[in-house]
Motif scaffolding. Structure first.
Motif, short mmCIF file in Angstrom:
data_model
loop_
_atom_site.label_atom_id
_atom_site.label_comp_id
_atom_site.label_asym_id
_atom_site.label_seq_id
_atom_site.Cartn_x
_atom_site.Cartn_y
_atom_site.Cartn_z
N LEU A 91 0.84 -1.21 0.00
CA LEU A 91 0.00 0.00 0.00
C LEU A 91 0.87 1.25 0.00
CD1 LEU A 91 -2.62 1.56 0.15
CD2 LEU A 91 -2.67 1.15 2.62
N ILE A 92 1.93 1.24 0.79
CA ILE A 92 2.82 2.41 0.85
C ILE A 92 3.44 2.68 -0.52
CG2 ILE A 92 4.94 3.34 1.87
CD1 ILE A 92 4.23 1.70 4.40
N LYS A 106 -3.39 9.73 0.87
CA LYS A 106 -2.53 9.34 1.99
C LYS A 106 -2.92 7.93 2.44
CE LYS A 106 -1.51 13.87 2.26
NZ LYS A 106 -0.24 14.45 1.80
N CYS A 107 -2.08 7.35 3.28
CA CYS A 107 -2.49 6.06 3.84
C CYS A 107 -2.28 6.05 5.35
CB CYS A 107 -1.81 4.89 3.16
SG CYS A 107 -0.14 4.54 3.66
N LEU A 108 -3.21 5.42 6.02
CA LEU A 108 -3.19 5.27 7.47
C LEU A 108 -3.09 3.78 7.78
CD1 LEU A 108 -3.58 6.16 10.41
CD2 LEU A 108 -6.06 6.24 9.98
N THR A 123 10.96 -2.18 10.40
CA THR A 123 12.12 -1.34 10.09
C THR A 123 12.17 -1.02 8.60
OG1 THR A 123 13.39 -2.27 11.93
CG2 THR A 123 14.64 -1.19 10.17
N ALA A 124 11.89 -2.03 7.77
CA ALA A 124 11.89 -1.83 6.31
C ALA A 124 10.83 -0.81 5.91
CB ALA A 124 11.65 -3.16 5.61
N ILE A 125 9.69 -0.86 6.55
CA ILE A 125 8.62 0.10 6.26
C ILE A 125 9.06 1.52 6.59
CG2 ILE A 125 6.37 0.92 7.09
CD1 ILE A 125 5.48 -1.99 7.24
N ARG A 126 9.62 1.69 7.78
CA ARG A 126 10.05 3.03 8.20
C ARG A 126 11.18 3.55 7.32
NH1 ARG A 126 7.61 4.59 12.81
NH2 ARG A 126 6.60 2.98 14.08
N GLU A 127 12.09 2.68 6.94
CA GLU A 127 13.20 3.08 6.08
C GLU A 127 12.70 3.47 4.69
OE1 GLU A 127 15.90 -0.20 6.18
OE2 GLU A 127 16.85 0.45 8.06
N TYR A 128 11.70 2.76 4.19
CA TYR A 128 11.14 3.08 2.88
C TYR A 128 10.45 4.45 2.92
CZ TYR A 128 8.69 2.56 -1.57
OH TYR A 128 8.24 2.76 -2.85
N LEU A 134 8.09 10.18 2.42
CA LEU A 134 6.65 9.96 2.51
C LEU A 134 6.12 10.21 3.93
CD1 LEU A 134 6.41 6.64 0.44
CD2 LEU A 134 5.70 8.93 -0.31
N GLU A 135 6.90 10.94 4.72
CA GLU A 135 6.50 11.17 6.11
C GLU A 135 5.15 11.88 6.22
OE1 GLU A 135 11.02 10.99 6.14
OE2 GLU A 135 9.45 11.87 4.88
#
Length: 220
Positions: A91-92, A106-108, A123-128, A134-135
């Motif tokens: 989704l991201i 946006k996505c929640l 961790t992979a999600i946050r790094e992406y 995309l913050e």
């Protein structure tokens, strides 16, 4: 999808009086993948308290304020534990594609990681998110017990799992009046009546998911 026709499984399953499956697709799998007497297999769907979701009086604006997400954007939401099989990163990536087209989507993502698991995936999600700036487009929130309030913050629900036997969140979204885009796999196909009650896309295919979201935006 794993065959369980060996001697041990056959002995165990034939000792049962009934096998209860919540969907036709799962009942069919039991009959195909085991040697259980087909007459013992029955279907009883799982259920939710529809009134809890259908008659929730909180407004979209109130829900978004509580979750601290934008009030003026289209928000695609996903609820579930943080796990690679749940497809949050798909989704991201779709949101990134839509952003490149200038679409204000946006996505929640609401959910907590499985205890002692999924650290690498989170961790992979946050790094992406950081690597692709995309913050301000992706919002991560922990599991919320007032899940009926969370649905109200969504314009669209995404069931992105690789394979879901019976996704309660899909049913809850429908009861909340939230359109659903789900993976063309597992029980989701049956819950969405092969695409009649929602839109389907192939698991982990962010390009197709982005296209389905864009179609949603254009479909009044």
């Amino acid at each position: 999808g794993v065959s369980k026709k060996d001697i041990i499984h056959t002995w165990r399953f034939n000792a049962l009086n009934y096998w209860i499956a919540p969907l036709q697709i799962l009942a069919k799998q039991v009959k195909e993948k085991t040697k259980i007497n087909p007459s013992k297999v029955n279907m009883i769907p799982l259920a939710i308290d529809v009134e809890k979701f259908a008659n929730n009086n909180i407004t979209k604006e109130e829900a978004r304020k509580l979750l601290n997400v934008p009030e003026d954007a289209i928000i695609a939401g996903i609820i579930g534990r943080i796990d690679e099989q749940k497809g949050q990163l798909t989704l991201i990536k779709a949101i990134k594609i839509l952003k490149a087209k200038g679409l204000n989507v946006k996505c929640l993502i609401v959910g907590s990681k499985t205890l002692h698991e999924a650290h690498k995936y989170e961790t992979a999600i946050r790094e992406y998110i950081t690597a692709n700036v995309l913050e301000n487009d992706v919002y991560l929130r922990p599991f919320n017990e007032k899940v009926e309030m969370v649905y109200k913050a969504f314009d669209l629900f995404v069931m992105a799992s690789k394979w879901e036997s019976f996704g309660m969140v899909t049913v809850e979204s429908m009861a909340s009046g939230i359109p659903v885009i789900g993976t063309n796999a597992g029980g989701t196909v049956e819950l969405l009546d092969k695409g009649k009650l929602g839109t389907l896309f192939e698991p982990f295919n962010e390009q197709e998911l982005a296209e389905k979201i864009e179609e949603f935006l254009k479909n009044k």
